[in-house]
Structure formats: structure tokens, C-alpha cells
Design a protein around this motif. Sequence first.
Motif, mmCIF file in Angstrom:
data_model
loop_
_atom_site.group_PDB
_atom_site.id
_atom_site.type_symbol
_atom_site.label_atom_id
_atom_site.label_comp_id
_atom_site.label_asym_id
_atom_site.label_seq_id
_atom_site.Cartn_x
_atom_site.Cartn_y
_atom_site.Cartn_z
ATOM 1 N N GLU A 31 27.465 44.333 46.578
ATOM 2 C CA GLU A 31 27.791 44.780 45.233
ATOM 3 C C GLU A 31 29.281 45.066 45.090
ATOM 4 O OE1 GLU A 31 25.323 48.025 44.138
ATOM 5 O OE2 GLU A 31 23.463 46.861 44.295
ATOM 6 N N LYS A 32 29.964 45.351 46.191
ATOM 7 C CA LYS A 32 31.395 45.640 46.158
ATOM 8 C C LYS A 32 32.056 45.105 47.419
ATOM 9 C CE LYS A 32 34.414 47.630 43.392
ATOM 10 N NZ LYS A 32 34.542 47.226 41.979
ATOM 11 N N ILE A 33 33.201 44.451 47.262
ATOM 12 C CA ILE A 33 33.953 43.929 48.402
ATOM 13 C C ILE A 33 35.348 44.537 48.367
ATOM 14 C CG2 ILE A 33 34.935 41.874 49.499
ATOM 15 C CD1 ILE A 33 32.629 40.270 48.348
ATOM 16 N N PRO A 55 28.730 31.749 43.532
ATOM 17 C CA PRO A 55 29.312 32.139 42.233
ATOM 18 C C PRO A 55 29.468 33.643 42.059
ATOM 19 C CG PRO A 55 27.089 31.222 41.990
ATOM 20 C CD PRO A 55 27.527 30.926 43.378
ATOM 21 N N LYS A 56 28.589 34.445 42.653
ATOM 22 C CA LYS A 56 28.709 35.902 42.519
ATOM 23 C C LYS A 56 29.947 36.425 43.235
ATOM 24 C CE LYS A 56 23.770 36.845 41.936
ATOM 25 N NZ LYS A 56 22.578 37.541 42.487
ATOM 26 N N LYS A 85 42.329 35.526 46.104
ATOM 27 C CA LYS A 85 42.944 35.994 47.352
ATOM 28 C C LYS A 85 41.893 36.110 48.449
ATOM 29 C CE LYS A 85 46.278 39.008 47.206
ATOM 30 N NZ LYS A 85 47.071 40.264 47.087
ATOM 31 N N PHE A 86 40.696 36.550 48.096
ATOM 32 C CA PHE A 86 39.587 36.677 49.053
ATOM 33 C C PHE A 86 39.238 35.307 49.644
ATOM 34 C CE2 PHE A 86 34.924 36.359 49.595
ATOM 35 C CZ PHE A 86 34.740 37.271 50.619
ATOM 36 N N PHE A 143 35.170 43.040 43.244
ATOM 37 C CA PHE A 143 36.303 43.278 44.131
ATOM 38 C C PHE A 143 37.060 44.545 43.744
ATOM 39 C CE2 PHE A 143 35.497 38.785 44.704
ATOM 40 C CZ PHE A 143 35.646 38.630 46.075
ATOM 41 N N SER A 144 37.653 45.173 44.740
ATOM 42 C CA SER A 144 38.486 46.345 44.504
ATOM 43 C C SER A 144 39.766 45.931 43.784
ATOM 44 C CB SER A 144 38.820 47.034 45.824
ATOM 45 O OG SER A 144 39.551 46.148 46.663
ATOM 46 N N ASP A 145 40.526 46.918 43.322
ATOM 47 C CA ASP A 145 41.715 46.639 42.518
ATOM 48 C C ASP A 145 42.745 45.785 43.251
ATOM 49 O OD1 ASP A 145 40.618 48.105 40.503
ATOM 50 O OD2 ASP A 145 41.716 49.957 40.957
#
Length: 502
Positions: free
Chosen positions: A267-269, A224-225, A240-241, A232-234
Motif C-alpha cells: 500500500e505504501k513504498i 500498473p499499481k 525514479k523507483f 510512493f512517499s514524497d
Amino acid sequence: MTIKAQDDSEGELILAAEECPDDQFEQLHAFSSYDDVIIRKLSAHGPVLIRGGRGSGKSALLIEAHRRMKAAGSVFSVYMSLRYLPLLQSDGPEYIGHFCALLSEKIGRELRSQSIDMDFGTAEDEVSLQISLLRLSQNIGKRIVILFDDAAHIGREKPLEVFFDLFRTLSSSTTSCKASIYPGVTRFGVRFDVFNDSTVLDISRSSAVGASHYFFDVLKTRYPKLASRDIFSDRMTPEKFANLLGRAVVGNMRAFILACNRFDGHEKINIPSINSCFLDMATDYYWPLMEEVAPKLGVYEPLIDPAIKIFETIIEHICRPLRVAGSRSVAQDRIIIHRKIVSNFAKIFEILEYLGFMSKIEASRGMKSSGRGPVYAINLCSLLEQIPTKRLTIEMIDDWVEGRQDLAEIHASSSTFDSVSMPPLNEGNSLGILSKDIEVLAKSPAYPYGLTEDKIIKLKSAGINTVYDLANAPDFELLNLERVGSATLKRMRDVTLQAIWM
């Protein structure tokens, strides 16, 4: 559908649904509406074969169908894994004897688990088994569904002819047989017509990539996270991921879960982190598959080197236009290969498809260069590894997820595979894995829950030196070893089954 779980003293991976403890199965598995359609067909009347590659989710679907039928109570369901070494080493009447005894025992155990006061007995041949099943159905007033898992082993096709004879014999108005098979099963026997005597369900999900909800639904349920827009980045969204990862692994659920595990806790993809994941998967997931599968191919073991050569040649063919200035900026991720070429290297293409290096998404399509051939989707991890820049871009992602690129082609007169020679096969070859030293089962990329050095030393001190020795060692003998408890015993059994089966 194959998940992360706690096993022994460490966090480990459950690589196969049949190795998942019963009390954790519901917690660790989720099924979409796409899966529900297959599960309903597995529960309905009539013989069914579900076909898919390694890790595609065949076992999970069979087990879930069994669980649902058991809960409903209107059908007497039996789930039976055929991961049993004597079945691999026998044929003809000997195979039938082992099969009937195993199924009789499993039915008896299922009757007891459902508190049905009835003794099934042990059938000695297919006729007595058929009569016993008919009598059981009449006595309990229910239709019987038998779900056979791991019926096919790519390294031993001959006993499959006997299995499919049994499959056809046992199927009746009161008993429905279902079984999982892999792409490329060819020896169904003279009595069994695969399309007339069964319904064949292909469960490859590579064709489902375009339906944006499927892999995103899996992501939401299991991670879920990772389904949160915030991480996700802009230029990347959770939808899409999920679709990109599903497409990257040509729809293979085991590979999809292993890829997702690499992002769990991030924390960021962004695109660079996905880039790293794909390159790492190519190195420590896909190529170790070749190493792992080679000794269990039996008569087909000599084909592993030409399989590697053919796959590398396909990737080279696809990437060649990228090296020509102004020709292409995005590699074609799907390819039509003339049917004559596929026929010449049939078993090699089956091995590559089974392992998830590529997936057949169309059986036949017309080629620009004339002729017809199947269409294969190539896993994006291996493709990215050979792209000159080794760099993933948003343009690549958009084209690959949407499938907008034209298809690459290898036509009949192409010299692409001229350097690939087919080695002779020895029909007498047994599974090479059985004679291997147990050191091959050490923890590694090929065997994520393999044996520790300490356990290997203990096994050898007890005279258990080969994979065959370990497979045949009784539980009590292993439990008598120092510091070997039920969790370690399960680990030994699981890695042995992974080593022998696919």
C-alpha cells in the motif's frame, strides 16, 4: 519479461520465457520500443546473434519475433530451443546427427501447426539439411528464419564450435539463422568469424537506465499499481523507483521482475522498504545464484570460489573510502578495471557478468592512473549489503540513477587481487549437476519451483535417484507415478531444465 503465473496448485514464477505456456505468452509479456528494434532485426534477413546474460530476455525476444513472423505470414519462422541433453554430451558428427534430427522434427511440427501440407523429412547431415531447407523455401515461396535458443552453455564450449559451423552453413539467401548467446562465448570455431559472419546485438539494458522511460514502461505494463504516484512517499516517484530497480539489477529483466514482485500489493513504498528489498535480494537472490550455477559450469566449476572472492574484493575496494572519515558519503557504483587484470581473470569476469552480479557498460575507457580497461556497473543490492551503514539514502539514489559519481579504478599495478589464485581446470570435467542426487532440486531460493519432499520420495522409489536419471526418464514413466499429472510433470521438466541449463 519473465512473469508471475499460476502453475500446479500454487502461484509460481515462470523463470524462463521458453517455459511459459503458449496461450499465456502474450498475456504475460510486453515489449517496449527498445525491444521492438531488436525484434525487427531478428525478423530481417541475415544471420544475427543476440548476446545477453542470464535472465536478460533473450528467449522472450526470440519467441516474440517468431510469433510476429508467424502472424504476418510473409516468412516461415521456426523457433527451436536447444535444451536437449544429448547435444550437451556429444561433439562432432554425433552432435550434427542429433542437431539435424531435432531441427527436421521441429520444422515438420511447425509445418503441421501452420497447416502447410508438406513433408520435410529427416535430414541426416548438414548438406541434406541445407538442400531440404532450400527446397522448402522454393515450394512455399517464403524466406525461412530459424531462431535457435539456448545455443550456448557456459559449462560446455567445445560443441559450440560445431554449432557455429552449422549456423554458418545453413545461413543462405533463403534461410536466415538467429541465435542467443551469453557474454564470454569464445569458441566460435575456425570457420566462423563472429563479426563478419553475423550481426551481434548486445541486449544488456544497464545502458538504458538513463532513458527514464524504459523500466517505467515495463512497470506500467506489468505492475500498473506500482506505477501510481499515490503509493510512493514524497521523495520517491514511480519513474525514479523503476529506474532505481533497473539500475540495481544492472538491467537484468528477470531480476527486475523478481524485485518488483516484492512490492506487488504494497500500500505504501518508501526508501526503507526499497532498502529492505535490496538487502533481501543480495541474500536470497544473488548469492543463491552462485550455489545454483556452480555444478553446471563443467570444466569451469573450480572457478566459482575465485569468482566469489573477486566480486567480494571489488565491493570491498569500492566501499573502502566510505570507512574513511570525510572521504565519501556515496559509494561509487561503477568501476574501471585495467584490461590486463580482466584478461588474467577473463572467464571469472564472464561468469560474474553472465549471472548479473555486474555488467560491462563500456568495452574500454582511459584510466586516471594510466592505461585502459572495461567499465563495469555493479549490482546495487550486493553493494548496499557491504556499505557500513547498510542504509539507502536519497543522495545515493540520485547519484546511482543519474550516474553522477566518478568511477572507481583498479589499476594494473594494484595488489587488489593478489590473494586470488586460479585453480587448475580439468578439460575432461562433465557437468557436475548430472550426477547430483535429485534432492538438490528441492524447492529453495536456488530452485523457486523445485520438487516437494513427497515428489522426491516418489521419484526415488521408482529408481530415479539423480538429476541425470530424471532428465532421461520418459514422460509415461513419470506419469505412472502416484499423483503425478501433467502439471506436476511440467514442474519436474522445468526444474530439471533450470538445473542443467543457465
